[in-house]
Design a protein around this motif. Structure first.
Motif, PDB file in Angstrom:
ATOM      1  N   GLU A 133     -82.346   7.139   6.369  1.00 39.78           N
ATOM      2  CA  GLU A 133     -83.149   8.353   6.301  1.00 39.78           C
ATOM      3  C   GLU A 133     -82.653   9.445   7.237  1.00 39.78           C
ATOM      4  OE1 GLU A 133     -84.451   5.299   6.773  1.00 39.78           O
ATOM      5  OE2 GLU A 133     -85.039   5.000   4.673  1.00 39.78           O
ATOM      6  N   SER A 134     -81.687   9.126   8.090  1.00 38.68           N
ATOM      7  CA  SER A 134     -81.192  10.099   9.053  1.00 38.68           C
ATOM      8  C   SER A 134     -80.414  11.193   8.323  1.00 38.68           C
ATOM      9  CB  SER A 134     -80.289   9.409  10.082  1.00 38.68           C
ATOM     10  OG  SER A 134     -79.802  10.336  11.010  1.00 38.68           O
ATOM     11  N   ALA A 135     -80.898  12.424   8.434  1.00 37.07           N
ATOM     12  CA  ALA A 135     -80.275  13.530   7.715  1.00 37.07           C
ATOM     13  C   ALA A 135     -79.032  14.008   8.456  1.00 37.07           C
ATOM     14  CB  ALA A 135     -81.262  14.676   7.554  1.00 37.07           C
ATOM     15  N   VAL A 136     -78.004  14.341   7.715  1.00 40.35           N
ATOM     16  CA  VAL A 136     -76.796  14.910   8.303  1.00 40.35           C
ATOM     17  C   VAL A 136     -77.062  16.365   8.624  1.00 40.35           C
ATOM     18  CG1 VAL A 136     -74.383  15.532   7.886  1.00 40.35           C
ATOM     19  CG2 VAL A 136     -75.273  13.338   7.073  1.00 40.35           C
ATOM     20  N   PRO A 137     -76.824  16.815   9.857  1.00 37.49           N
ATOM     21  CA  PRO A 137     -77.040  18.225  10.190  1.00 37.49           C
ATOM     22  C   PRO A 137     -76.239  19.145   9.271  1.00 37.49           C
ATOM     23  CG  PRO A 137     -76.714  16.934  12.189  1.00 37.49           C
ATOM     24  CD  PRO A 137     -76.395  16.028  11.037  1.00 37.49           C
ATOM     25  N   TRP A 138     -76.826  20.286   8.947  1.00 38.76           N
ATOM     26  CA  TRP A 138     -76.190  21.164   7.964  1.00 38.76           C
ATOM     27  C   TRP A 138     -74.802  21.635   8.386  1.00 38.76           C
ATOM     28  CZ3 TRP A 138     -74.418  26.023   8.684  1.00 38.76           C
ATOM     29  CH2 TRP A 138     -74.933  26.790   9.729  1.00 38.76           C
ATOM     30  N   PRO A 139     -74.528  21.949   9.693  1.00 34.14           N
ATOM     31  CA  PRO A 139     -73.161  22.388  10.022  1.00 34.14           C
ATOM     32  C   PRO A 139     -72.110  21.324   9.684  1.00 34.14           C
ATOM     33  CG  PRO A 139     -74.676  22.947  11.792  1.00 34.14           C
ATOM     34  CD  PRO A 139     -75.411  22.019  10.884  1.00 34.14           C
ATOM     35  N   ARG A 140     -72.433  20.078   9.948  1.00 32.18           N
ATOM     36  CA  ARG A 140     -71.490  18.999   9.624  1.00 32.18           C
ATOM     37  C   ARG A 140     -71.289  18.900   8.116  1.00 32.18           C
ATOM     38  NH1 ARG A 140     -72.498  12.524  10.843  1.00 32.18           N
ATOM     39  NH2 ARG A 140     -70.636  11.747   9.753  1.00 32.18           N
ATOM     40  N   ALA A 141     -72.382  18.983   7.357  1.00 33.35           N
ATOM     41  CA  ALA A 141     -72.275  18.891   5.902  1.00 33.35           C
ATOM     42  C   ALA A 141     -71.423  20.010   5.336  1.00 33.35           C
ATOM     43  CB  ALA A 141     -73.672  18.910   5.283  1.00 33.35           C
ATOM     44  N   VAL A 142     -71.582  21.212   5.870  1.00 32.66           N
ATOM     45  CA  VAL A 142     -70.817  22.356   5.372  1.00 32.66           C
ATOM     46  C   VAL A 142     -69.340  22.214   5.720  1.00 32.66           C
ATOM     47  CG1 VAL A 142     -70.430  24.824   5.700  1.00 32.66           C
ATOM     48  CG2 VAL A 142     -72.746  23.962   5.344  1.00 32.66           C
ATOM     49  N   VAL A 143     -69.040  21.919   6.985  1.00 38.15           N
ATOM     50  CA  VAL A 143     -67.642  21.841   7.419  1.00 38.15           C
ATOM     51  C   VAL A 143     -66.912  20.709   6.710  1.00 38.15           C
ATOM     52  CG1 VAL A 143     -66.125  21.396   9.378  1.00 38.15           C
ATOM     53  CG2 VAL A 143     -68.098  22.910   9.648  1.00 38.15           C
ATOM     54  N   GLU A 144     -67.582  19.557   6.541  1.00 36.31           N
ATOM     55  CA  GLU A 144     -66.893  18.394   5.974  1.00 36.31           C
ATOM     56  C   GLU A 144     -66.724  18.465   4.468  1.00 36.31           C
ATOM     57  OE1 GLU A 144     -68.628  14.816   7.662  1.00 36.31           O
ATOM     58  OE2 GLU A 144     -67.193  14.986   9.330  1.00 36.31           O
ATOM     59  N   GLN A 145     -67.149  19.558   3.874  1.00 33.30           N
ATOM     60  CA  GLN A 145     -66.781  19.787   2.475  1.00 33.30           C
ATOM     61  C   GLN A 145     -65.276  20.019   2.346  1.00 33.30           C
ATOM     62  OE1 GLN A 145     -69.080  22.991   0.740  1.00 33.30           O
ATOM     63  NE2 GLN A 145     -70.999  22.185   1.535  1.00 33.30           N
ATOM     64  N   ARG A 146     -64.681  20.612   3.396  1.00 33.36           N
ATOM     65  CA  ARG A 146     -63.249  20.947   3.321  1.00 33.36           C
ATOM     66  C   ARG A 146     -62.435  20.398   4.482  1.00 33.36           C
ATOM     67  NH1 ARG A 146     -64.662  26.317   0.909  1.00 33.36           N
ATOM     68  NH2 ARG A 146     -64.035  27.530   2.724  1.00 33.36           N
ATOM     69  N   HIS A 147     -63.094  19.929   5.546  1.00 34.45           N
ATOM     70  CA  HIS A 147     -62.370  19.455   6.720  1.00 34.45           C
ATOM     71  C   HIS A 147     -63.030  18.181   7.252  1.00 34.45           C
ATOM     72  CE1 HIS A 147     -60.255  23.280   6.644  1.00 34.45           C
ATOM     73  NE2 HIS A 147     -61.424  23.885   6.558  1.00 34.45           N
ATOM     74  N   THR A 148     -62.420  17.589   8.277  1.00 34.84           N
ATOM     75  CA  THR A 148     -62.942  16.368   8.879  1.00 34.84           C
ATOM     76  C   THR A 148     -63.263  16.640  10.340  1.00 34.84           C
ATOM     77  OG1 THR A 148     -61.609  14.991   7.397  1.00 34.84           O
ATOM     78  CG2 THR A 148     -62.481  13.955   9.391  1.00 34.84           C
ATOM     79  N   LEU A 149     -64.513  16.433  10.719  1.00 43.90           N
ATOM     80  CA  LEU A 149     -64.909  16.599  12.111  1.00 43.90           C
ATOM     81  C   LEU A 149     -64.671  15.305  12.878  1.00 43.90           C
ATOM     82  CD1 LEU A 149     -68.242  18.648  11.897  1.00 43.90           C
ATOM     83  CD2 LEU A 149     -66.037  19.414  12.813  1.00 43.90           C
ATOM     84  N   VAL A 150     -64.090  15.439  14.061  1.00 43.37           N
ATOM     85  CA  VAL A 150     -63.817  14.292  14.932  1.00 43.37           C
ATOM     86  C   VAL A 150     -64.644  14.478  16.206  1.00 43.37           C
ATOM     87  CG1 VAL A 150     -62.049  13.015  16.195  1.00 43.37           C
ATOM     88  CG2 VAL A 150     -61.471  14.132  14.018  1.00 43.37           C
ATOM     89  N   PRO A 151     -65.767  13.754  16.344  1.00 43.19           N
ATOM     90  CA  PRO A 151     -66.592  13.933  17.548  1.00 43.19           C
ATOM     91  C   PRO A 151     -65.856  13.470  18.800  1.00 43.19           C
ATOM     92  CG  PRO A 151     -67.378  12.070  16.249  1.00 43.19           C
ATOM     93  CD  PRO A 151     -66.328  12.746  15.425  1.00 43.19           C
ATOM     94  N   LEU A 152     -65.909  14.289  19.843  1.00 38.52           N
ATOM     95  CA  LEU A 152     -65.226  13.993  21.095  1.00 38.52           C
ATOM     96  C   LEU A 152     -66.255  13.820  22.210  1.00 38.52           C
ATOM     97  CD1 LEU A 152     -62.374  16.695  20.960  1.00 38.52           C
ATOM     98  CD2 LEU A 152     -62.263  14.314  20.170  1.00 38.52           C
ATOM     99  N   ASP A 153     -66.097  12.767  22.998  1.00 38.77           N
ATOM    100  CA  ASP A 153     -66.928  12.583  24.191  1.00 38.77           C
ATOM    101  C   ASP A 153     -66.240  13.158  25.422  1.00 38.77           C
ATOM    102  OD1 ASP A 153     -69.015  11.270  22.845  1.00 38.77           O
ATOM    103  OD2 ASP A 153     -67.953   9.362  22.933  1.00 38.77           O
ATOM    104  N   THR A 154     -64.943  13.314  25.332  1.00 37.42           N
ATOM    105  CA  THR A 154     -64.149  13.852  26.430  1.00 37.42           C
ATOM    106  C   THR A 154     -62.978  14.630  25.864  1.00 37.42           C
ATOM    107  OG1 THR A 154     -62.834  13.266  28.392  1.00 37.42           O
ATOM    108  CG2 THR A 154     -62.781  11.727  26.545  1.00 37.42           C
ATOM    109  N   LEU A 155     -62.412  15.514  26.665  1.00 33.39           N
ATOM    110  CA  LEU A 155     -61.220  16.245  26.241  1.00 33.39           C
ATOM    111  C   LEU A 155     -59.950  15.595  26.756  1.00 33.39           C
ATOM    112  CD1 LEU A 155     -62.346  19.962  26.789  1.00 33.39           C
ATOM    113  CD2 LEU A 155     -62.613  18.513  24.762  1.00 33.39           C
ATOM    114  N   GLU A 156     -60.088  14.645  27.659  1.00 42.04           N
ATOM    115  CA  GLU A 156     -58.935  14.016  28.302  1.00 42.04           C
ATOM    116  C   GLU A 156     -58.547  12.709  27.613  1.00 42.04           C
ATOM    117  OE1 GLU A 156     -58.777  14.598  32.830  1.00 42.04           O
ATOM    118  OE2 GLU A 156     -60.918  14.330  32.430  1.00 42.04           O
ATOM    119  N   GLY A 157     -57.301  12.290  27.848  1.00 39.75           N
ATOM    120  CA  GLY A 157     -56.847  10.973  27.435  1.00 39.75           C
ATOM    121  C   GLY A 157     -56.648  10.822  25.941  1.00 39.75           C
TER     122      GLY A 157
END
Length: 284
Positions: free
Chosen positions: A64-88
């Motif tokens: 039942e967890s809804a996907v936030p709309w920004p993710r749904a829109v962007v992932e129509q054409r691209h792949t989002l990679v969630p980052l916890d850190t910018l290093e390594g």
């Protein structure tokens, strides 16, 4: 005798081609969005853009967890990679493009990593809101709550920018026209300005869209900074269109740098425009 109608059509076509060419300089125009290749885009954010807000992390995995709309829109054409850190190895080294949307404060090491990554050819889209207006289910002081104020001064200063609160900003939401996003929704936005520090290799930045947007060429890469995050409020056609245009432009820029690095086109030394010698360990 030549047909005057045909002459008119040829003239109109030449004018249209000239306008399309002009839109692409500088940066990548929205007309190129259709050619934006599918791109892996890193995402560091305190906002509920990849996962919705949830009291229990287990709720995020429920059907039942809804996907936030920004993710749904962007992932129509691209792949989002969630980052916890910018290093390594789990940071920016995984991608050529990234979005920092009202992120938590960056560590000193992350500031250094981000700056070096951009100068080496990375492209970043930053949303830095000095007065976030989005509602949250979490109370003030709750670590799960989005950042109410952006704390990105070290990296912005490094790039030659300063973010201030627009004291004259009206409390009502408004829209400005941006050459990449089109109609860009704002609410209590900040103002971006230029600043220089002796001995710091800043980027070459241009302030646009009534002082709300800065576009910078930094080494071989680029940074677009938007002093507001109202784009991610409740979904509507204007927000969805603006977000997709910004992301497509980011993807086109990243693809262009990738071609250069693999021999698709030379990187001219003149493109690395800086106000001083590159000292990557200073000013961050």
């Amino acid at each position: 005798m030549p047909h005057r109608g045909a002459d008119w059509l040829r003239t109109a076509a030449l004018i249209a081609l000239a306008l399309v060419g002009a839109c692409g300089q500088p940066g990548k125009a929205p007309s190129e969005a259709a050619a934006a290749p599918r791109t892996e885009i890193g995402l560091l954010t305190s906002l509920p853009l990849f996962w919705p807000e949830a009291e229990d992390p287990a709720d995020l995995l429920s059907a039942e967890s809804a996907v936030p709309w920004p993710r749904a829109v962007v992932e129509q054409r691209h792949t989002l990679v969630p980052l916890d850190t910018l290093e390594g190895p789990k940071g920016l080294s995984r991608v050529r493009a990234a979005v920092l949307a009202q992120p938590r404060p960056l560590s000193p090491g992350e500031n250094v990593t981000l700056d070096a990554w951009v100068r080496a050819g990375g492209h970043v889209l930053v949303f830095a809101d000095p007065a976030l207006t989005a509602e949250s289910r979490f109370a003030l002081g709750d670590r799960r709550r989005p950042m109410d104020t952006a704390f990105l001064s070290p990296i912005l200063t490094r790039w030659g920018l300063v973010l201030t609160m627009d004291e004259a900003a009206q409390s009502e939401a408004r829209v400005v026209n941006d050459r990449m996003a089109g109609e860009l929704p704002l609410h209590l936005s900040g103002t971006l300005g230029l600043v220089s520090q002796p001995g710091v290799a800043a980027g070459v930045c241009r302030i646009e869209s009534a002082g709300v947007v800065a576009r910078c060429r930094i080494g071989r890469g680029s940074a677009t900074v938007i002093a507001d995050a109202a784009l991610f409020d409740e979904a509507d056609e204007t927000r969805e269109t603006a977000l997709m245009r910004l992301i497509d432009s980011l993807a086109v820029d990243a693809a262009g740098t990738a071609r250069e690095s693999t021999g698709g086109g030379p990187q001219e030394a003149g493109n690395d425009r800086q106000s001083g010698p590159p000292k990557h360990d200073e000013g961050v």
